[in-house]
Scaffold this motif. Structure first.
Motif, PDB file in Angstrom:
ATOM      1  N   UNK A 155      -4.674  -6.830   2.596  1.00 40.50           N
ATOM      2  CA  UNK A 155      -3.886  -5.803   3.258  1.00 40.50           C
ATOM      3  C   UNK A 155      -2.398  -6.005   2.963  1.00 40.50           C
ATOM      4  N   UNK A 156      -1.969  -7.272   3.056  1.00 47.66           N
ATOM      5  CA  UNK A 156      -0.563  -7.569   2.847  1.00 47.66           C
ATOM      6  C   UNK A 156      -0.123  -7.147   1.444  1.00 47.66           C
TER       7      UNK A 156
ATOM      8  N   UNK B 241       0.244  -3.311   1.268  1.00 48.70           N
ATOM      9  CA  UNK B 241       1.387  -2.803   2.018  1.00 48.70           C
ATOM     10  C   UNK B 241       2.695  -3.170   1.324  1.00 48.70           C
ATOM     11  N   UNK B 242       2.761  -4.404   0.793  1.00 43.08           N
ATOM     12  CA  UNK B 242       3.990  -4.807   0.114  1.00 43.08           C
ATOM     13  C   UNK B 242       4.183  -3.988  -1.163  1.00 43.08           C
TER      14      UNK B 242
ATOM     15  N   UNK C 116       5.436  -0.698  -0.199  1.00 38.82           N
ATOM     16  CA  UNK C 116       6.832  -0.829   0.222  1.00 38.82           C
ATOM     17  C   UNK C 116       7.755  -0.855  -1.001  1.00 38.82           C
ATOM     18  N   UNK C 117       7.321  -1.577  -2.054  1.00 36.29           N
ATOM     19  CA  UNK C 117       8.164  -1.654  -3.253  1.00 36.29           C
ATOM     20  C   UNK C 117       8.234  -0.289  -3.932  1.00 36.29           C
TER      21      UNK C 117
ATOM     22  N   UNK D  10      10.852   1.533  -2.124  1.00 36.75           N
ATOM     23  CA  UNK D  10      12.198   1.093  -2.507  1.00 36.75           C
ATOM     24  C   UNK D  10      12.619   1.750  -3.825  1.00 36.75           C
TER      25      UNK D  10
ATOM     26  N   UNK E  54      13.590   5.097  -3.112  1.00 40.56           N
ATOM     27  CA  UNK E  54      14.914   5.048  -2.497  1.00 40.56           C
ATOM     28  C   UNK E  54      15.994   5.085  -3.575  1.00 40.56           C
ATOM     29  N   UNK E  55      15.727   4.392  -4.694  1.00 45.30           N
ATOM     30  CA  UNK E  55      16.706   4.405  -5.785  1.00 45.30           C
ATOM     31  C   UNK E  55      16.819   5.805  -6.388  1.00 45.30           C
TER      32      UNK E  55
ATOM     33  N   UNK F 245      -1.623   3.435   7.457  1.00 48.63           N
ATOM     34  CA  UNK F 245      -0.397   2.631   7.555  1.00 48.63           C
ATOM     35  C   UNK F 245       0.546   2.923   6.388  1.00 48.63           C
TER      36      UNK F 245
ATOM     37  N   UNK G 206       4.451   4.470   6.634  1.00 49.79           N
ATOM     38  CA  UNK G 206       5.694   4.016   6.002  1.00 49.79           C
ATOM     39  C   UNK G 206       6.363   5.175   5.259  1.00 49.79           C
TER      40      UNK G 206
ATOM     41  N   UNK H 116       9.927   6.833   6.135  1.00 52.74           N
ATOM     42  CA  UNK H 116      10.921   6.714   5.066  1.00 52.74           C
ATOM     43  C   UNK H 116      11.550   8.078   4.757  1.00 52.74           C
TER      44      UNK H 116
ATOM     45  N   UNK I 246      10.080   1.565  10.820  1.00 51.37           N
ATOM     46  CA  UNK I 246       9.490   0.903   9.660  1.00 51.37           C
ATOM     47  C   UNK I 246       9.123  -0.548   9.951  1.00 51.37           C
TER      48      UNK I 246
ATOM     49  N   UNK J 196       5.472 -10.093   5.596  1.00 50.71           N
ATOM     50  CA  UNK J 196       5.191 -10.386   4.181  1.00 50.71           C
ATOM     51  C   UNK J 196       6.020 -11.569   3.690  1.00 50.71           C
TER      52      UNK J 196
ATOM     53  N   UNK K 263      21.774   0.324  -4.551  1.00 53.60           N
ATOM     54  CA  UNK K 263      22.311   1.607  -4.103  1.00 53.60           C
ATOM     55  C   UNK K 263      23.825   1.554  -4.020  1.00 53.60           C
TER      56      UNK K 263
END
Lengths: 217, 118
Positions: free
Chosen positions: A34-35, A38-39, A42-43, A46, A49-50, A190, A194, A198, B64, B71, B86
């Motif tokens: 799971x970790x 999810x990680x 998340x990346x 990110x 986001x850029x 989940x 996120x 976000x 969030x 982690x 950013x």
């Protein structure tokens, strides 16, 4: 003989076109697997986001090049932006309530909260489509000036993300209805959680930087 | 992600605190701009961007659930490297492009002076 060496030989059991579960998935508990997912998600967020950061930078550079066309103060209607901001913020907290109910395995309550989330997300999208229609009819399409090109690109990309999130939400609701609250479905919910929060975070940047600042300048 | 370790009541409370803070932090800048409360542009911009930045932090913490323990800290680490990227992208683009504007766009009087050269 020769042809056996030159042609590719399929591995025993044939090719597999899907990713198999982690082999030690059941050994050291489900948490490790799971970790990782999810990680990884998340990346991805990110990196998304850029993308938005670059679009914000483009808007910062071009946002005042009106080419004798309309300026933000002529175009933006803040009361409607406030309404769509409220829609997105409320959909964020209703998704949070859905996640709480998911952790308690209350499938029915969770589905209801997710439906409410979807409705508010839809409300946001309707507001955005109406705004874009309005701008288009005013002749303020993406080709009118550099300001409008960067505006349509930035806000349109965010709207596209919300659209994808809404489609994802519908697919997840179907999955939950078909298979119930399985481990995989919980993980997917989940991930969408996120993603959804976000998008609300990106919207903070949009309404602060594009709408509120645009009307002031 | 860390929400699953909490009991439901404290989870509800966490989300509600985040929601109420977000509402306050959203309403204030909208009210300032829509009512025209301040005629000072810099004050208004400071309110919009200051409260916007705080609201982003509120979302990261309350919605969030980013913590340094999640982690093994990789989540917070990747977030921080993204923030650094950013900052470089935004400040760099704005800095470079404003200088380009300054140096590449001839001012009106310069054009006139060149036109009137003998």
């Amino acid at each position: 003989m020769a042809s056996a060496h030159t042609t590719a030989v399929a591995p025993e059991g044939g090719y597999q076109f899907y990713v198999t579960e982690d082999p030690h998935h059941h050994d050291d508990g489900e948490h490790h697997h799971e970790t990782g997912t999810m990680l990884g998600f998340w990346i991805y967020l990110m990196s998304d986001c850029l993308i938005f950061g670059i679009l914000f930078a483009v808007y910062a550079v071009l946002g005042q090049s009106y080419a004798a066309g309309p300026s933000p103060a002529d175009l933006f209607e803040l009361d409607k932006i406030a309404l769509s901001t409220a829609f997105l913020l409320i959909s964020s907290i209703t998704y949070g309530f859905a996640v709480i109910n998911m952790h308690q395995d209350k499938q029915k309550t969770m589905v209801n909260w997710l439906l409410i989330t979807g409705l508010f997300g839809l409300g946001f999208l309707v507001m955005e489509v109406l705004e874009f229609q309005h701008l288009w009819h005013l002749g303020a399409g993406p080709g009118a000036s550099a300001f409008l090109s960067s505006f349509w690109f930035l806000v349109g990309t965010h709207g596209l993300h919300v659209t994808c999130g809404a489609i994802w939400l519908v697919i997840l609701l179907v999955q939950v209805k078909m298979h119930g609250l399985t481990h995989e479905n919980k993980r997917r919910i989940m991930c969408l959680s996120l993603f959804w929060h976000f998008l609300d975070l990106i919207w903070i940047g949009v309404f602060s930087f594009v709408y509120l600042t645009g009307v002031l300048l | 992600m860390s929400a699953e370790h909490h009991d439901a009541a404290s989870s509800y409370r966490t989300y509600m605190v985040g929601f109420v803070l977000s509402v306050i932090l959203t309403v204030i800048p909208f009210a300032v701009v829509m009512s025209g409360a301040t005629s000072n542009l810099n004050v208004a911009l400071a309110i919009i961007f200051g409260l916007g930045a705080i609201q982003i932090l509120v979302h990261i913490y309350y919605f969030l659930h980013v913590t340094f323990s999640a982690e093994d800290g990789w989540q917070a680490m990747s977030l921080m490297i993204t923030v650094v990227f950013l900052a470089i992208i935004l400040s760099g683009s704005i800095w470079v492009m404003l200088h380009l504007h300054e140096n590449m766009m001839p001012a009106h009087e310069q054009i006139e002076r060149v036109k009137n050269l003998p």
